[in-house]
Design a protein around this motif. Structure first.
Motif: not given
Length: 81
Positions: A1-11, A25-33
Motif C-alpha cells: 500500500m502506498a504511503d498516505p499523502k493527505p491534502a486539504l481540498v478546497l472548492h 499527517t499531523e496537520e491533516s489530523g488537526k484540521l479534519a475535526g
C-alpha cells in the motif's frame, strides 16, 4: 500500500478547479475535526503545508473543504483517476 499523502481540498464558492494543499499527517489530523466549523463560520485559519509554508485560508469563500488522500486511485467526488 502506498504511503498516505493527505491534502486539504478546497472548492471555492465561485467555482473553478479545486485548490489542493499537501499536508503532513499531523496537520491533516488537526484540521479534519474543525473544517465544518471553519466553513460554517467563514473563519480565517492558518494552515501549514507539507513543505512548511503557512497559508491563510479565508473559509468565507469556500463552498466545500475536506481532507483527501492523494495516494488513492479515486475519490467519492471522482476528481482523481
Amino acid at each position: 500500500m502506498a504511503d498516505p499523502k493527505p491534502a486539504l481540498v478546497l472548492h471555492l464558492a465561485t467555482g473553478g478547479e479545486p485548490l489542493l494543499f499537501a499536508l503532513t499527517t499531523e496537520e491533516s489530523g488537526k484540521l479534519a475535526g474543525k473544517l465544518a466549523q471553519l466553513v460554517k463560520t467563514g473563519a480565517v485559519e492558518s494552515v501549514t503545508t507539507k513543505d512548511d509554508s503557512v497559508v491563510a485560508v479565508n473559509f468565507a469563500h469556500v463552498a466545500a473543504a475536506y481532507i483527501d488522500d492523494l495516494a488513492r486511485k479515486s475519490t467519492v467526488f471522482g476528481m482523481h483517476a
